[in-house]
Write an enzyme that holds these catalytic residues in place. Structure first.
Site, PDB file in Angstrom:
ATOM      1  N   THR A   1      10.575   8.511  -2.084  1.00 20.34           N
ATOM      2  CA  THR A   1      10.509   7.427  -1.091  1.00 20.34           C
ATOM      3  C   THR A   1       9.823   6.209  -1.689  1.00 20.34           C
ATOM      4  OG1 THR A   1      10.336   9.127   0.619  1.00 20.34           O
ATOM      5  CG2 THR A   1       9.718   6.889   1.266  1.00 20.34           C
TER       6      THR A   1
ATOM      7  N   LYS B   1       0.856  -1.207   0.000  1.00 22.74           N
ATOM      8  CA  LYS B   1       0.000   0.000   0.000  1.00 22.74           C
ATOM      9  C   LYS B   1       0.885   1.247   0.000  1.00 22.74           C
ATOM     10  CE  LYS B   1      -4.019  -2.257   1.927  1.00 22.74           C
ATOM     11  NZ  LYS B   1      -3.508  -3.550   2.418  1.00 22.74           N
TER      12      LYS B   1
HETATM   13  P1  XMP Z   1      -8.313 -12.075   5.237  1.00 18.55           P
HETATM   14  O1  XMP Z   1      -7.739 -12.878   6.373  1.00 18.55           O
HETATM   15  O2  XMP Z   1      -9.318 -11.071   5.676  1.00 18.55           O
HETATM   16  O3  XMP Z   1      -7.021 -11.270   4.679  1.00 18.55           O
HETATM   17  O4  XMP Z   1      -8.780 -12.936   4.110  1.00 18.55           O
HETATM   18  C1  XMP Z   1      -7.110 -10.307   3.682  1.00 18.55           C
HETATM   19  C2  XMP Z   1      -5.731  -9.867   3.292  1.00 18.55           C
HETATM   20  O5  XMP Z   1      -5.821  -8.855   2.324  1.00 18.55           O
HETATM   21  C3  XMP Z   1      -5.404  -7.613   2.872  1.00 18.55           C
HETATM   22  N1  XMP Z   1      -6.466  -6.686   2.545  1.00 18.55           N
HETATM   23  C4  XMP Z   1      -6.375  -5.774   1.602  1.00 18.55           C
HETATM   24  N2  XMP Z   1      -5.367  -5.467   0.795  1.00 18.55           N
HETATM   25  N3  XMP Z   1      -6.753  -3.828  -0.183  1.00 18.55           N
HETATM   26  C5  XMP Z   1      -5.560  -4.477  -0.104  1.00 18.55           C
HETATM   27  O6  XMP Z   1      -4.638  -4.147  -0.856  1.00 18.55           O
HETATM   28  C6  XMP Z   1      -7.798  -4.103   0.608  1.00 18.55           C
HETATM   29  O7  XMP Z   1      -8.862  -3.524   0.500  1.00 18.55           O
HETATM   30  C7  XMP Z   1      -7.593  -5.126   1.550  1.00 18.55           C
HETATM   31  N4  XMP Z   1      -8.395  -5.664   2.447  1.00 18.55           N
HETATM   32  C8  XMP Z   1      -7.675  -6.645   3.049  1.00 18.55           C
HETATM   33  C9  XMP Z   1      -5.198  -7.783   4.338  1.00 18.55           C
HETATM   34  O8  XMP Z   1      -4.110  -7.002   4.776  1.00 18.55           O
HETATM   35  C10 XMP Z   1      -4.904  -9.256   4.405  1.00 18.55           C
HETATM   36  O9  XMP Z   1      -3.544  -9.518   4.103  1.00 18.55           O
END
Ligand code: XMP
Length: 255
Positions: free
Chosen positions: A92, A85
């Protein structure tokens, strides 16, 4: 080969559009690494890629444990995505992306809130140079996503009021992003964003299971890849669960 095509290739080869979010936790860092590797090895036949985030980088170290996981993922024929993200000033951001790519990651996730000039442009620049991918956030999966991604804002190009995520979707196309993230918890948003992206940018959708997202609803709305973490690695039988999710997602994709 472009990252977008490598992903499609991996998915077609194993008939799976499932990306494992390898977010295991363990106070013992050595055990965290060995458990992460074991989980990846047991579930990998049902995956096209693995995704790591800073939850893994902080305890395991980028050029230490994380690089080992990335190398193992590649040995197993998987793509490796860093959910960084990226969200800082361009200079940076460029170094952050470069470090992740040097560690072997095939793509990074970046936040469009920082904009293009002196924001994400250097990330796309280094990705193109190193033949890697950039996936842009469009609408996150959590409840508070509406407060940022769902705000109605003034589009600086047209001067018109528009939801923030629609502008981010337009940017994903304009910037030629390799993917766009839209939460599986918001199938209506997936559908709406997909209509903007058309076939140019594939949707990556996290939020299945643990956050309440539904496999069929997300895929049918237009999600190309599903990111799944806890629903798989916290299951009683992760392999069986991954098999079931993978088969269901693949069937829904073809329908
Ligand atoms: P779970 O355990 O909820 O994990 O299936 C989800 C994984 O995805 C990441 N995550 C996101 N990454 N945008 C992202 O780039 C999002 O909206 C988002 N929502 C969840 C979270 O950090 C975890 O690794």
């Amino acid at each position: 080969m472009a990252f977008k095509d490598k992903m499609e290739d991996s998915a077609e080869k194993v008939e799976s559009n499932i990306i494992l979010a390898l977010d295991l936790t363990d106070k013992n860092r050595r055990r965290l690494l060995s458990r992460s590797l074991t989980t990846l090895e047991s579930v990998h036949p049902h995956l096209c890629a693995v995704k790591l985030n800073r939850q893994a980088v902080l305890p395991l170290g980028l050029f230490d444990g994380v690089q080992k996981i990335v190398a193992r993922a590649h040995d197993l024929g998987l793509q490796a995505i860093m959910d960084a993200k990226i969200n800082d000033i361009g200079n940076t951001n460029r170094y952050i992306a470069e470090y992740y790519f040097e560690a072997g990651f095939d793509a990074v996730i970046a936040s469009p809130f920082v904009g293009w000039e002196e924001g994400l442009q250097p990330v796309f620049g280094v990705a193109r140079k190193m033949k890697r991918g950039v996936i842009a956030l469009v609408y996150m999966s959590h409840k508070g996503a509406e407060e940022g991604y769902g705000q109605t804002v003034c589009n600086t190009t047209t001067g018109k009021l528009e939801p923030q995520y629609r502008i981010f979707a337009l940017n994903a196309v304009k910037w030629n992003a390799d993917g766009a993230v839209v939460g599986a918890t918001y199938p209506d948003k997936i559908r709406e964003v997909n209509a903007i992206l058309k076939d140019k940018v594939p949707i990556y959708s996290p939020g299945i299971g643990a956050q309440g997202g539904d496999v069929e609803a997300a895929v049918k709305a237009g999600a190309r890849y599903l990111i799944v973490g806890r629903a798989i690695f916290e299951a009683k039988d992760p392999v069986k669960t991954a098999t079931r999710i993978r088969e269901f997602a693949w069937k829904s994709r073809k329908r």
